[in-house]
Scaffold this motif. Structure first.
Motif, PDB file in Angstrom:
ATOM      1  N   VAL A 181     -15.445 -63.568  -2.670  1.00  0.00           N
ATOM      2  CA  VAL A 181     -16.658 -62.884  -2.228  1.00  0.00           C
ATOM      3  C   VAL A 181     -17.551 -62.722  -3.452  1.00  0.00           C
ATOM      4  N   THR A 182     -18.819 -63.130  -3.329  1.00  0.00           N
ATOM      5  CA  THR A 182     -19.763 -63.067  -4.442  1.00  0.00           C
ATOM      6  C   THR A 182     -21.040 -62.341  -4.007  1.00  0.00           C
ATOM      7  N   VAL A 183     -21.844 -61.925  -4.974  1.00  0.00           N
ATOM      8  CA  VAL A 183     -23.137 -61.297  -4.700  1.00  0.00           C
ATOM      9  C   VAL A 183     -24.151 -62.411  -4.459  1.00  0.00           C
ATOM     10  N   GLU A 184     -24.838 -62.333  -3.316  1.00  0.00           N
ATOM     11  CA  GLU A 184     -25.871 -63.333  -3.027  1.00  0.00           C
ATOM     12  C   GLU A 184     -27.262 -62.812  -3.374  1.00  0.00           C
ATOM     13  N   ARG A 185     -27.543 -61.550  -3.024  1.00  0.00           N
ATOM     14  CA  ARG A 185     -28.874 -60.997  -3.275  1.00  0.00           C
ATOM     15  C   ARG A 185     -28.774 -59.495  -3.491  1.00  0.00           C
ATOM     16  N   VAL A 186     -29.604 -59.000  -4.402  1.00  0.00           N
ATOM     17  CA  VAL A 186     -29.675 -57.567  -4.677  1.00  0.00           C
ATOM     18  C   VAL A 186     -31.116 -57.137  -4.447  1.00  0.00           C
ATOM     19  N   GLY A 187     -31.290 -56.071  -3.662  1.00  0.00           N
ATOM     20  CA  GLY A 187     -32.636 -55.567  -3.376  1.00  0.00           C
ATOM     21  C   GLY A 187     -32.988 -54.399  -4.277  1.00  0.00           C
TER      22      GLY A 187
ATOM     23  N   VAL B 265     -13.179 -66.249   9.011  1.00  0.00           N
ATOM     24  CA  VAL B 265     -12.960 -65.950   7.595  1.00  0.00           C
ATOM     25  C   VAL B 265     -13.529 -64.574   7.256  1.00  0.00           C
ATOM     26  N   TYR B 266     -14.745 -64.307   7.702  1.00  0.00           N
ATOM     27  CA  TYR B 266     -15.367 -63.014   7.409  1.00  0.00           C
ATOM     28  C   TYR B 266     -14.617 -61.872   8.090  1.00  0.00           C
ATOM     29  N   ALA B 267     -14.204 -62.065   9.337  1.00  0.00           N
ATOM     30  CA  ALA B 267     -13.492 -61.008  10.071  1.00  0.00           C
ATOM     31  C   ALA B 267     -12.156 -60.687   9.416  1.00  0.00           C
TER      32      ALA B 267
ATOM     33  N   GLU C  50     -16.435 -70.230   0.177  1.00  0.00           N
ATOM     34  CA  GLU C  50     -15.164 -70.774   0.665  1.00  0.00           C
ATOM     35  C   GLU C  50     -14.542 -71.769  -0.307  1.00  0.00           C
ATOM     36  N   LYS C  51     -15.363 -72.415  -1.131  1.00  0.00           N
ATOM     37  CA  LYS C  51     -14.824 -73.395  -2.083  1.00  0.00           C
ATOM     38  C   LYS C  51     -13.926 -72.722  -3.124  1.00  0.00           C
TER      39      LYS C  51
ATOM     40  N   MET D  29      -3.820 -72.560   6.979  1.00  0.00           N
ATOM     41  CA  MET D  29      -5.166 -72.041   7.109  1.00  0.00           C
ATOM     42  C   MET D  29      -5.183 -70.513   6.973  1.00  0.00           C
ATOM     43  N   ALA D  30      -4.208 -69.829   7.507  1.00  0.00           N
ATOM     44  CA  ALA D  30      -4.173 -68.368   7.425  1.00  0.00           C
ATOM     45  C   ALA D  30      -4.082 -67.898   5.983  1.00  0.00           C
ATOM     46  N   ASN D  31      -3.320 -68.602   5.152  1.00  0.00           N
ATOM     47  CA  ASN D  31      -3.182 -68.200   3.751  1.00  0.00           C
ATOM     48  C   ASN D  31      -4.503 -68.296   3.011  1.00  0.00           C
ATOM     49  N   ALA D  32      -5.264 -69.341   3.295  1.00  0.00           N
ATOM     50  CA  ALA D  32      -6.549 -69.525   2.629  1.00  0.00           C
ATOM     51  C   ALA D  32      -7.501 -68.390   2.991  1.00  0.00           C
ATOM     52  N   VAL D  33      -7.402 -67.892   4.188  1.00  0.00           N
ATOM     53  CA  VAL D  33      -8.308 -66.845   4.642  1.00  0.00           C
ATOM     54  C   VAL D  33      -7.895 -65.478   4.099  1.00  0.00           C
ATOM     55  N   SER D  34      -6.616 -65.166   4.162  1.00  0.00           N
ATOM     56  CA  SER D  34      -6.179 -63.810   3.837  1.00  0.00           C
ATOM     57  C   SER D  34      -6.192 -63.519   2.338  1.00  0.00           C
ATOM     58  N   GLY D  35      -6.202 -64.531   1.496  1.00  0.00           N
ATOM     59  CA  GLY D  35      -6.157 -64.312   0.058  1.00  0.00           C
ATOM     60  C   GLY D  35      -7.508 -64.325  -0.614  1.00  0.00           C
ATOM     61  N   MET D  36      -8.536 -63.837   0.054  1.00  0.00           N
ATOM     62  CA  MET D  36      -9.896 -63.881  -0.480  1.00  0.00           C
ATOM     63  C   MET D  36     -10.039 -62.935  -1.674  1.00  0.00           C
TER      64      MET D  36
END
Length: 139
Positions: free
Chosen positions: A41-47, A102-104, A36-37, A1-8
């Motif tokens: 990290v992706t862009v969700e919304r731009v103002g 995951v975010y932290a 997570e799939k 689980m740690a590997n999946a999180v740290s390699g974002m």
């Protein structure tokens, strides 16, 4: 689980949109989401530049974590126009524990990709990132 999180990974669009916000001032804010799939990290919304801080806060979900940057314009006591870019780690109490982890764990690596952030805030509740707090941290 740690590997999946740290390699974002960080999608190129995140860096591109941030550069547009910083250099061209094409955007007021950007909300980023971890997919997570695909472990990215992706862009969700731009103002748009016309949108307000209230528009920004409304774009953050009440029960899910997000990263965001906000370009805050203000006038100093010497009557000088300035701008500071805020990085906000949004982790509401109602979000899933795994999501908060995951975010932290991905925050520092993601933040390093965005060169030019002036102030960092962590918020679990809208009151922790009120406009008064933003103004106070900007000065």
């Amino acid at each position: 689980m740690a590997n999946a999180v740290s390699g974002m990974a960080v999608h190129d669009e995140c860096k591109l949109k941030f550069l547009e916000l910083k250099a061209k001032r094409n955007h007021r804010f950007i909300v980023f989401k971890i997919d997570e799939k695909i472990q990215q990290v992706t862009v969700e919304r731009v103002g748009s530049p016309q949108e307000s801080y209230e528009d920004f806060t409304k774009s953050l979900p009440a029960d899910e974590c997000r990263y965001a940057v906000f370009d805050f314009d203000f006038t100093t006591s010497e009557n000088v126009q300035k701008s500071k870019i805020f990085f906000i780690a949004w982790a509401p109490d109602a979000s899933r524990v795994r999501s908060k982890m995951v975010y932290a764990s991905s925050k520092d690596r993601f933040k390093r990709e965005l060169d030019g952030i002036h102030v960092e805030l962590q918020a679990t509740d809208p009151s922790e990132m009120s406009l008064d707090i933003i103004k106070g941290r900007a000065l």
